[in-house]
Design a protein around this motif. Structure first.
Motif, PDB file in Angstrom:
ATOM      1  N   TYR B   7       0.863  -1.160   0.000  1.00  0.00           N
ATOM      2  CA  TYR B   7       0.000   0.000   0.000  1.00  0.00           C
ATOM      3  C   TYR B   7       0.910   1.223   0.000  1.00  0.00           C
ATOM      4  O   TYR B   7       1.750   1.368   0.891  1.00  0.00           O
ATOM      5  CB  TYR B   7      -0.893  -0.040   1.240  1.00  0.00           C
ATOM      6  N   ILE B   8       0.755   2.029  -1.022  1.00  0.00           N
ATOM      7  CA  ILE B   8       1.665   3.163  -1.174  1.00  0.00           C
ATOM      8  C   ILE B   8       0.897   4.472  -0.995  1.00  0.00           C
ATOM      9  O   ILE B   8      -0.128   4.692  -1.643  1.00  0.00           O
ATOM     10  CB  ILE B   8       2.354   3.118  -2.555  1.00  0.00           C
ATOM     11  N   ASN B   9       1.390   5.289  -0.105  1.00  0.00           N
ATOM     12  CA  ASN B   9       0.799   6.603   0.108  1.00  0.00           C
ATOM     13  C   ASN B   9       1.828   7.680  -0.240  1.00  0.00           C
ATOM     14  O   ASN B   9       2.677   8.028   0.578  1.00  0.00           O
ATOM     15  CB  ASN B   9       0.346   6.747   1.565  1.00  0.00           C
ATOM     16  N   PRO B  10       1.749   8.202  -1.453  1.00  0.00           N
ATOM     17  CA  PRO B  10       2.781   9.144  -1.919  1.00  0.00           C
ATOM     18  C   PRO B  10       2.917  10.363  -1.011  1.00  0.00           C
ATOM     19  O   PRO B  10       3.988  10.949  -0.924  1.00  0.00           O
ATOM     20  CB  PRO B  10       2.291   9.558  -3.308  1.00  0.00           C
ATOM     21  N   GLU B  11       1.827  10.730  -0.349  1.00  0.00           N
ATOM     22  CA  GLU B  11       1.874  11.937   0.476  1.00  0.00           C
ATOM     23  C   GLU B  11       2.903  11.832   1.596  1.00  0.00           C
ATOM     24  O   GLU B  11       3.439  12.829   2.060  1.00  0.00           O
ATOM     25  CB  GLU B  11       0.484  12.200   1.066  1.00  0.00           C
ATOM     26  N   VAL B  50       6.596  10.009  -5.713  1.00  0.00           N
ATOM     27  CA  VAL B  50       5.652   8.899  -5.874  1.00  0.00           C
ATOM     28  C   VAL B  50       6.415   7.579  -6.024  1.00  0.00           C
ATOM     29  O   VAL B  50       6.991   7.303  -7.073  1.00  0.00           O
ATOM     30  CB  VAL B  50       4.735   9.106  -7.106  1.00  0.00           C
ATOM     31  N   TYR B  52       6.655   3.754  -6.796  1.00  0.00           N
ATOM     32  CA  TYR B  52       5.815   3.028  -7.747  1.00  0.00           C
ATOM     33  C   TYR B  52       6.415   1.669  -8.062  1.00  0.00           C
ATOM     34  O   TYR B  52       7.602   1.552  -8.355  1.00  0.00           O
ATOM     35  CB  TYR B  52       5.715   3.863  -9.028  1.00  0.00           C
ATOM     36  N   ARG B 144      -8.834   0.969  -4.016  1.00  0.00           N
ATOM     37  CA  ARG B 144      -8.678   2.266  -4.671  1.00  0.00           C
ATOM     38  C   ARG B 144      -7.320   2.360  -5.352  1.00  0.00           C
ATOM     39  O   ARG B 144      -7.197   2.905  -6.425  1.00  0.00           O
ATOM     40  CB  ARG B 144      -8.862   3.393  -3.652  1.00  0.00           C
ATOM     41  N   MET B 145      -6.312   1.779  -4.692  1.00  0.00           N
ATOM     42  CA  MET B 145      -4.994   1.814  -5.304  1.00  0.00           C
ATOM     43  C   MET B 145      -5.007   1.062  -6.625  1.00  0.00           C
ATOM     44  O   MET B 145      -4.446   1.504  -7.618  1.00  0.00           O
ATOM     45  CB  MET B 145      -3.961   1.204  -4.374  1.00  0.00           C
TER      46      MET B 145
END
Lengths: 416, 160
Positions: B7-11, B50, B52, B144-145
Motif C-alpha cells: 500500500y503506497i501513500n505518496p503523500e 511517488v 511506484y 482504490r490503489m
C-alpha cells in the motif's frame, strides 16, 4: 457441449484452457498440425542462440498439462469443415463433430514469387522443423543471406550472428522493420547492425536464386550476386485460411465480430488467422502478435461458452524487438494521425530514439529505440486514453518523461 | 487465506530512496537504486514523490502475455513471479504491462519485476515514514490503489 479448437499456438491453447475453466463438463479437443507439443514460435530465436532446448519453447511446461485439464490433444491436419453437419474431417480419415468450433490456425511464411525460392537451401524461420534446418545449415563460417528485415528477420539476426555465419540481410524497403518502426529508428537499426558486422542491403530486391556447384547464387538488382550456403526467407506471413474457403467471410484474415465469431454463428476465429478489432482504429485487421492472440483466445472461449457481455474492445497493435542487443518497441498509431502532434527525442550517437504521437492531448502511438525501463506505460497511456493536459507539453519537451506523465495523471495527489 | 498487498501513500514519501536501496540489495545484492524494482518518481515542480512498483494486478497482463509460462502466480502471496530459468528474454511482458512495471535487464537477458520479496517486502521494511506499507489486502485503500489505472482492459474484464 463439444468444442473443437484447431491450432495449438497461444490463441488455441489459451482458448482451450479458458473453456475448461468455464465449462468443467465440456468435451474439448485441441488439434495441431505439427508433431511437437504446443510451443511458442516466439521462443525459436532463443533456441537458435542455444539458450534453450526445444523444450524451452513449449507453451506449457507440465508434461501432462492438457491431459490434466481433460483436453484431448490431437496431432493431425484438418482437411475440411462441413458447416451443415457441424463436423470436421482429419487426415487420418476420422470425422469429429462439434457444437462450437474455433479456428486458431495461425499464419505461415510466404515466399516471393521468384525463381529458385523452392530450392532445398532456401528455408523459412517459422517452425521448430525450420529451426532444425537452420541449426544444421547455418554454422561458423557459412555464408547466409537473410531475405527480409521485418520483425522475424530482425529477431533472428542475433542468433545468426552468434552462430558465427557471414550474414547479409537483403530488404526491399528503405529501412529495417518498415511495418513497425519509422524512418529514423529503422535507419538507426540498420546502422547498429552494420556496426556489429552484419551487411544490410536496404532498398534492394532479390531477382532470383540459382544453384551453382553446391552453392546458392542470390541474384540482386543492381548489385553483384551473393554466393551462399543458406538463404533464410523472412519476407512476410499470411493467414492460414484454407479451411474457411467458400465457407466463411474473409479478407486478409477470417472476418470476426466483437465476439470473435465468424460469419457462421458456431464457428469462431482467433489469433493470427483472425481479422480482429483494432483498439486504435476501431477497424478490423490482422495483427499477428502474441498478446493479441492470447486476448482473442480467451475472449473467443468465453463467447463459445455462452458469455453474455464479453465483447472485444480491440487489441493494441504493439511489438518489441531485440536486434543484436538494440531494443525497439512500437505501439498503436506510431505513424501518427492527421491533425495530431508528435514529439521526438533523437540521439543517434547513443542509439536512443523516442517518438510519441498525440491526438489532441492523448497518446495514440509511439516508437522507441533503446528504451527498456517502464516501456509498457506507453501501452497504459494509449489504452487508458489518458488526458495528458499540461503533461502533453512536458512530453513534447522531453518525451522520456512518460512514466511521470502517467503517474501525474493516474496517482491521486493525496494517496490512494 | 488473507492476502497482503503493498500500500503506497505518496503523500508520506520524502524521496529518501531507502526503498530502492533495500530492494536492490535484497534482489540484486548491491546498493544501487538503478537496479531496484520499486522506483521513486520525483516531481520537482510540485515537490512531490511517488514510489511506484507492480500492484500484482488481477489482470496479470504480463503473465498472460508470456509465451513460455515464465511468469507464474505465487499462491502464497498473490504476486506474479518470474521464473528465471524459463524466461527467454523476449520482452513481450514489458510491453504488455500497461503500468510499465516489468523491465528488461540486459545484463541477465531476463525481465525483472516485484515479487513482494516472497512475502516480506524489503521496501516496506525500509520505509521510515510509512509511505510504503504491507497490509491486509482487504483494507479499503487497496481497491482504490488498484483502481489507479486498472481501467485499461483491452478485452472485456471477464477475460481475466
Amino acid at each position: 457441449m463439444k468444442h473443437i479448437i484447431i491450432g495449438t499456438g497461444p490463441a488455441g491453447v489459451v482458448a482451450a484452457e479458458t473453456l475448461r475453466k468455464r465449462m468443467p463438463e465440456a468435451d474439448i479437443t485441441l488439434i495441431g498440425g505439427e508433431p511437437e507439443r504446443p510451443y511458442s514460435r516466439m521462443a525459436i530465436p532463443y533456441h537458435l542462440m542455444g539458450n534453450i532446448a526445444e523444450s524451452g519453447t513449449y507453451l506449457r511446461t507440465a508434461p501432462n498439462h492438457f491431459r490434466n485439464l481433460d483436453i484431448t490433444l490431437l496431432h493431425q491436419h484438418v482437411n475440411s469443415i462441413d458447416a451443415a453437419a457441424k463436423s470436421i474431417s482429419l487426415d487420418n480419415g476420422n470425422m469429429l463433430t462439434f457444437d462450437k468450433l474455433l479456428l486458431a490456425t495461425g499464419s505461415r511464411p510466404t515466399r516471393p514469387p521468384l525463381e529458385g525460392m523452392d530450392l532445398p537451401g532456401v528455408v523459412s524461420c517459422w517452425t521448430l522443423a525450420d529451426a532444425r534446418k537452420i541449426i544444421a545449415g547455418a554454422n561458423a563460417g557459412d555464408d547466409v543471406v537473410l531475405m527480409g528485415a521485418g520483425f522475424i528477420g530482425c529477431i533472428i539476426l542475433e542468433a545468426l550472428a552468434q552462430r558465427g555465419v557471414n550474414l547479409t540481410v537483403v530488404e526491399m524497403e528503405n529501412r529495417m522493420v518498415p511495418r513497425m518502426m519509422d524512418d529514423q529508428s529503422g535507419g538507426l537499426l540498420k546502422q547498429w547492425c552494420q556496426s556489429k558486422g552484419v551487411t544490410v542491403l536496404t532498398s534492394t530486391r532479390v531477382k532470383c536464386i540459382t544453384e551453382e556447384k553446391g552453392k546458392l547464387v542470390v541474384e540482386l538488382e543492381g548489385r553483384e550476386p551473393l554466393k551462399v550456403n543458406l538463404v533464410i526467407c523472412a519476407t512476410g506471413v499470411r493467414a492460414n485460411m484454407e479451411l474457411a474457403d467458400g465457407l466463411l467471410d474473409t479478407n486478409h484474415g477470417i472476418l470476426v465480430n466483437e465476439r470473435l465469431q465468424t460469419s457462421h454463428p458456431d464457428i469462431y476465429a482467433a489469433g493470427d488467422v483472425a481479422e480482429g478489432k483494432d483498439f486504435s482504429t476501431g477497424g478490423y485487421s490482422v495483427q499477428a502478435i502474441q498478446p493479441t492472440a492470447v486476448e482473442h483466445g480467451a475472449l473467443a472461449a468465453i463467447n463459445m461458452a455462452g458469455g453474455e457481455d464479453a465483447l472485444h474492445r480491440g487489441s493494441i497493435n504493439m511489438n518489441v524487438l531485440d536486434t543484436m542487443g538494440l531494443i525497439s518497441a512500437s505501439f498503436g498509431l506510431w505513424q501518427g494521425v492527421d491533425g495530431g502532434d508528435s514529439a521526438a527525442l533523437d540521439n543517434p550517437q547513443r542509439y536512443r530514439y523516442i517518438n510519441l504521437q498525440f491526438e489532441d492531448d492523448r497518446l495514440v502511438g509511439a516508437n522507441a529505440l533503446g528504451l527498456t525501463q517502464h516501456v509498457g506505460v506507453l501501452r497504459g497511456l494509449i489504452q487508458n486514453q489518458t488526458r495528458l493536459g499540461k503533461w502533453k507539453h512536458k512530453l513534447m519537451e522531453d518525451p522520456t518523461r512518460i512514466m511521470e506523465a502517467y503517474l501525474a495523471q493516474h496517482v491521486p495527489r493525496h494517496g490512494p | 487465506m488473507l492476502m497482503k498487498s503493498l500500500y503506497i501513500n505518496p503523500e508520506k514519501c520524502t524521496g529518501c530512496l531507502q526503498c530502492e536501496m533495500a530492494c536492490s540489495f535484497e534482489n540484486e545484492g548491491v546498493f544501487n537504486p538503478a537496479r531496484s524494482r520499486i522506483k521513486v518518481f520525483t516531481f520537482h515542480d510540485a515537490g512531490r514523490f511517488v514510489p511506484y512498483t507492480c500492484t500484482q494486478c488481477d489482470e496479470a497482463w504480463c503473465m498472460k502475455a508470456c509465451p513460455v509460462e515464465a511468469i507464474v502466480l505465487n499462491a502464497a502471496t498473490g504476486s506474479k513471479d518470474i521464473i528465471n530459468d524459463r524466461c527467454v528474454g523476449c520482452k513481450v511482458c514489458t510491453i504488455a504491462c500497461p503500468f510499465g512495471t516489468v523491465n528488461y535487464n540486459s545484463a541477465s537477458g531476463k525481465v525483472i519485476k516485484c515479487d513482494l520479496c516472497g512475502g516480506n517486502p524489503q521496501c516496506a521494511q525500509a520505509c521510515p515514514t510509512g509511505a510504503i506499507t504491507y497490509i491486509d489486502a482487504d483494507a479499503t485503500g487497496l481497491e482504490r490503489m488498484r483502481l489507479w489505472a486498472t481501467k485499461t482492459d483491452t478485452a472485456h474484464h471477464a477475460a481475466a
